[in-house]
Write a protein that holds these residues in place. Structure first.
Motif, PDB file in Angstrom:
ATOM      1  N   ARG A  80     -12.293 -16.705  63.031  1.00 38.97           N
ATOM      2  CA  ARG A  80     -11.714 -16.825  61.689  1.00 38.97           C
ATOM      3  C   ARG A  80     -12.615 -17.761  60.890  1.00 38.97           C
ATOM      4  N   VAL A  81     -13.109 -17.306  59.748  1.00 42.20           N
ATOM      5  CA  VAL A  81     -13.984 -18.116  58.901  1.00 42.20           C
ATOM      6  C   VAL A  81     -13.283 -18.349  57.573  1.00 42.20           C
ATOM      7  N   VAL A  82     -13.067 -19.616  57.240  1.00 45.72           N
ATOM      8  CA  VAL A  82     -12.371 -20.010  56.012  1.00 45.72           C
ATOM      9  C   VAL A  82     -13.341 -20.774  55.121  1.00 45.72           C
ATOM     10  N   TYR A  83     -13.471 -20.333  53.879  1.00 48.43           N
ATOM     11  CA  TYR A  83     -14.382 -20.955  52.907  1.00 48.43           C
ATOM     12  C   TYR A  83     -13.548 -21.684  51.857  1.00 48.43           C
ATOM     13  N   VAL A  84     -13.691 -23.004  51.810  1.00 51.82           N
ATOM     14  CA  VAL A  84     -13.017 -23.839  50.810  1.00 51.82           C
ATOM     15  C   VAL A  84     -14.084 -24.328  49.837  1.00 51.82           C
ATOM     16  N   PRO A  85     -14.208 -23.730  48.648  1.00 51.64           N
ATOM     17  CA  PRO A  85     -15.306 -24.086  47.736  1.00 51.64           C
ATOM     18  C   PRO A  85     -15.268 -25.546  47.285  1.00 51.64           C
ATOM     19  N   GLY A  86     -16.470 -26.048  46.940  1.00 53.77           N
ATOM     20  CA  GLY A  86     -16.596 -27.383  46.374  1.00 53.77           C
ATOM     21  C   GLY A  86     -17.067 -27.306  44.933  1.00 53.77           C
ATOM     22  N   ASN A  87     -17.601 -28.396  44.415  1.00 53.99           N
ATOM     23  CA  ASN A  87     -18.043 -28.400  43.025  1.00 53.99           C
ATOM     24  C   ASN A  87     -19.362 -27.656  42.832  1.00 53.99           C
ATOM     25  N   ARG A  93     -14.291 -20.367  43.336  1.00 52.24           N
ATOM     26  CA  ARG A  93     -12.869 -20.648  43.131  1.00 52.24           C
ATOM     27  C   ARG A  93     -12.182 -19.532  42.343  1.00 52.24           C
ATOM     28  N   GLU A  94     -12.959 -18.732  41.658  1.00 51.61           N
ATOM     29  CA  GLU A  94     -12.392 -17.574  40.971  1.00 51.61           C
ATOM     30  C   GLU A  94     -11.927 -16.506  41.963  1.00 51.61           C
ATOM     31  N   TYR A  95     -12.370 -16.627  43.224  1.00 57.40           N
ATOM     32  CA  TYR A  95     -12.048 -15.622  44.237  1.00 57.40           C
ATOM     33  C   TYR A  95     -11.076 -16.156  45.285  1.00 57.40           C
ATOM     34  N   VAL A  96     -10.415 -17.281  44.975  1.00 55.08           N
ATOM     35  CA  VAL A  96      -9.440 -17.837  45.916  1.00 55.08           C
ATOM     36  C   VAL A  96      -8.357 -16.803  46.212  1.00 55.08           C
ATOM     37  N   GLY A  97      -8.051 -16.644  47.497  1.00 56.71           N
ATOM     38  CA  GLY A  97      -7.050 -15.670  47.917  1.00 56.71           C
ATOM     39  C   GLY A  97      -7.629 -14.334  48.328  1.00 56.71           C
ATOM     40  N   HIS A  99     -10.842 -11.959  50.408  1.00 58.00           N
ATOM     41  CA  HIS A  99     -11.694 -11.929  51.596  1.00 58.00           C
ATOM     42  C   HIS A  99     -12.997 -11.223  51.247  1.00 58.00           C
ATOM     43  N   PHE A 100     -14.102 -11.680  51.829  1.00 54.40           N
ATOM     44  CA  PHE A 100     -15.346 -10.932  51.722  1.00 54.40           C
ATOM     45  C   PHE A 100     -16.130 -11.106  53.011  1.00 54.40           C
ATOM     46  N   GLY A 101     -16.524  -9.977  53.582  1.00 54.08           N
ATOM     47  CA  GLY A 101     -17.256 -10.009  54.842  1.00 54.08           C
ATOM     48  C   GLY A 101     -16.523 -10.693  55.966  1.00 54.08           C
ATOM     49  N   GLY A 102     -15.168 -10.647  55.927  1.00 52.03           N
ATOM     50  CA  GLY A 102     -14.393 -11.311  56.961  1.00 52.03           C
ATOM     51  C   GLY A 102     -14.167 -12.784  56.715  1.00 52.03           C
ATOM     52  N   VAL A 103     -14.552 -13.279  55.542  1.00 53.67           N
ATOM     53  CA  VAL A 103     -14.413 -14.692  55.200  1.00 53.67           C
ATOM     54  C   VAL A 103     -13.267 -14.870  54.203  1.00 53.67           C
ATOM     55  N   GLU A 104     -12.331 -15.776  54.514  1.00 50.33           N
ATOM     56  CA  GLU A 104     -11.217 -16.073  53.616  1.00 50.33           C
ATOM     57  C   GLU A 104     -11.639 -17.172  52.634  1.00 50.33           C
ATOM     58  N   VAL A 105     -11.319 -17.004  51.357  1.00 48.82           N
ATOM     59  CA  VAL A 105     -11.612 -18.031  50.356  1.00 48.82           C
ATOM     60  C   VAL A 105     -10.302 -18.706  49.971  1.00 48.82           C
ATOM     61  N   MET A 106     -10.238 -20.030  50.165  1.00 50.18           N
ATOM     62  CA  MET A 106      -9.017 -20.786  49.874  1.00 50.18           C
ATOM     63  C   MET A 106      -9.391 -22.064  49.131  1.00 50.18           C
ATOM     64  N   ASP A 107      -8.550 -22.462  48.177  1.00 44.20           N
ATOM     65  CA  ASP A 107      -8.818 -23.681  47.408  1.00 44.20           C
ATOM     66  C   ASP A 107      -8.688 -24.915  48.289  1.00 44.20           C
ATOM     67  N   SER A 108      -7.736 -24.885  49.191  1.00 42.15           N
ATOM     68  CA  SER A 108      -7.523 -25.891  50.228  1.00 42.15           C
ATOM     69  C   SER A 108      -6.619 -25.232  51.256  1.00 42.15           C
ATOM     70  N   CYS A 109      -6.491 -25.838  52.417  1.00 37.30           N
ATOM     71  CA  CYS A 109      -5.614 -25.243  53.428  1.00 37.30           C
ATOM     72  C   CYS A 109      -5.163 -26.314  54.404  1.00 37.30           C
ATOM     73  N   LEU A 110      -4.222 -25.937  55.245  1.00 41.12           N
ATOM     74  CA  LEU A 110      -3.754 -26.829  56.296  1.00 41.12           C
ATOM     75  C   LEU A 110      -4.251 -26.315  57.640  1.00 41.12           C
ATOM     76  N   HIS A 111      -4.806 -27.227  58.415  1.00 39.93           N
ATOM     77  CA  HIS A 111      -5.235 -26.887  59.771  1.00 39.93           C
ATOM     78  C   HIS A 111      -4.294 -27.563  60.750  1.00 39.93           C
ATOM     79  N   GLU A 112      -3.754 -26.775  61.680  1.00 43.01           N
ATOM     80  CA  GLU A 112      -2.874 -27.327  62.702  1.00 43.01           C
ATOM     81  C   GLU A 112      -3.632 -27.436  64.015  1.00 43.01           C
ATOM     82  N   THR A 113      -3.654 -28.625  64.586  1.00 42.06           N
ATOM     83  CA  THR A 113      -4.397 -28.867  65.815  1.00 42.06           C
ATOM     84  C   THR A 113      -3.642 -28.312  67.015  1.00 42.06           C
ATOM     85  N   ALA A 114      -4.315 -28.327  68.158  1.00 41.69           N
ATOM     86  CA  ALA A 114      -3.685 -27.868  69.395  1.00 41.69           C
ATOM     87  C   ALA A 114      -2.475 -28.719  69.730  1.00 41.69           C
ATOM     88  N   GLY A 115      -2.458 -29.970  69.244  1.00 46.04           N
ATOM     89  CA  GLY A 115      -1.326 -30.866  69.485  1.00 46.04           C
ATOM     90  C   GLY A 115      -0.231 -30.754  68.454  1.00 46.04           C
TER      91      GLY A 115
END
Length: 266
Positions: A80-87, A93-97, A99-115
């Motif tokens: 899973r490849v997630v792209y969170v754009p910067g400045n 950021r115009e493409y948030v939400g 997918h391209f080439g299997g890559v998700e574009v998100m403005d920000s996201c939450l990552h849940e650890t194994a714990g």
């Protein structure tokens, strides 16, 4: 390091501030890193492509294209490849939400650890007052930074001829300038406050090119660093703990060769 090997595998990898499209990008070192490291999820935490520089001066050597292809190949192989754009790559950021080439574009996201702990993943420029309210000053700072990197390239060219390893002049200078040190401290505190406001355990960001894995005001603050000066990445191991990988330092000590040898005989 040309022998075929299986990469080290992590639960997640976090990379930011690669700045493809600039002469300061350490694409060759990143390609070696990507060949020897893999993960179930790869987060690209902003400034992967430097749109600011490309608009002014097109620079896209084959190695930069190879980095893009390597990341897309990881997506094709099931990561899973997630792209969170910067400045610097804010045009995405115009493409948030999407997918391209299997890559998700998100403005920000939450990552849940194994714990089970949740981390805010965000580039961080949203909390940089200069970027938000004084864009002209941000562009001037970018020009000054690129100039420093050009000097850095010359210095390291001389060092290579003399048999010395890679060393970042700009990273060294950053930590010696009081205002820069103060800015880093304020940035860390601001991102920690945002993580607390969102009710998560920590934050994983980039933007300031200063890698860190620390507690800041009771929040686990992690900064991925960059692939221009220090060549660093963050990895989550399968037990849920984090590792700050300082690839440039490891290359200086020959660790990549040790990894390749170990994997080749394993």
């Amino acid at each position: 390091m040309n022998a075929p090997t299986e990469p080290r595998h992590y639960r997640a990898l976090f990379l930011s501030d690669i700045h493809l499209g600039t002469r300061g990008c350490q694409a060759g070192m990143l390609l070696d890193f990507l060949r020897l490291h893999d993960a179930e999820t790869v987060y690209l935490v902003g400034d992967i492509v430097d749109g600011w520089r490309l608009r002014k001066n097109w620079h896209w050597p084959q190695e930069h294209n190879d980095v893009v292809q390597k990341l897309l190949r990881k997506a094709r192989k099931g990561a899973r490849v997630v792209y969170v754009p910067g400045n610097h790559d804010e045009f995405l950021r115009e493409y948030v939400g999407t997918h391209f080439g299997g890559v998700e574009v998100m403005d920000s996201c939450l990552h849940e650890t194994a714990g089970g702990e949740k981390y805010l993943v965000i580039h961080g420029d949203q909390f940089d007052v200069v970027v938000r309210h004084a864009r002209w000053l941000a562009y001037f700072g970018d020009w000054a930074y690129v100039t420093a990197l050009n000097v850095n390239t010359v210095v390291n060219g001389i060092r290579r001829k003399l048999g010395f390893p890679y060393w970042s002049l700009s990273a060294w200078a950053k930590l010696k300038v009081k205002n820069a040190v103060n800015f880093i401290g304020r940035f860390e505190e601001t991102l920690a406050d945002e993580a607390r406001r969102r009710g998560v355990s920590g934050v994983i960001c980039g933007h300031i090119h200063h890698a860190a894995d620390q507690e800041t005001n009771g929040i686990h603050y992690i900064n991925t660093g960059d692939w221009v000066e220090s060549c660093t990445a963050i990895a989550e191991r399968h037990d849920g703990t984090f590792e700050l990988i300082r690839w440039a330092d490891m290359c200086r000590t020959g660790v990549p060769l040790q990894i390749a040898h170990h994997q080749a005989v394993a």
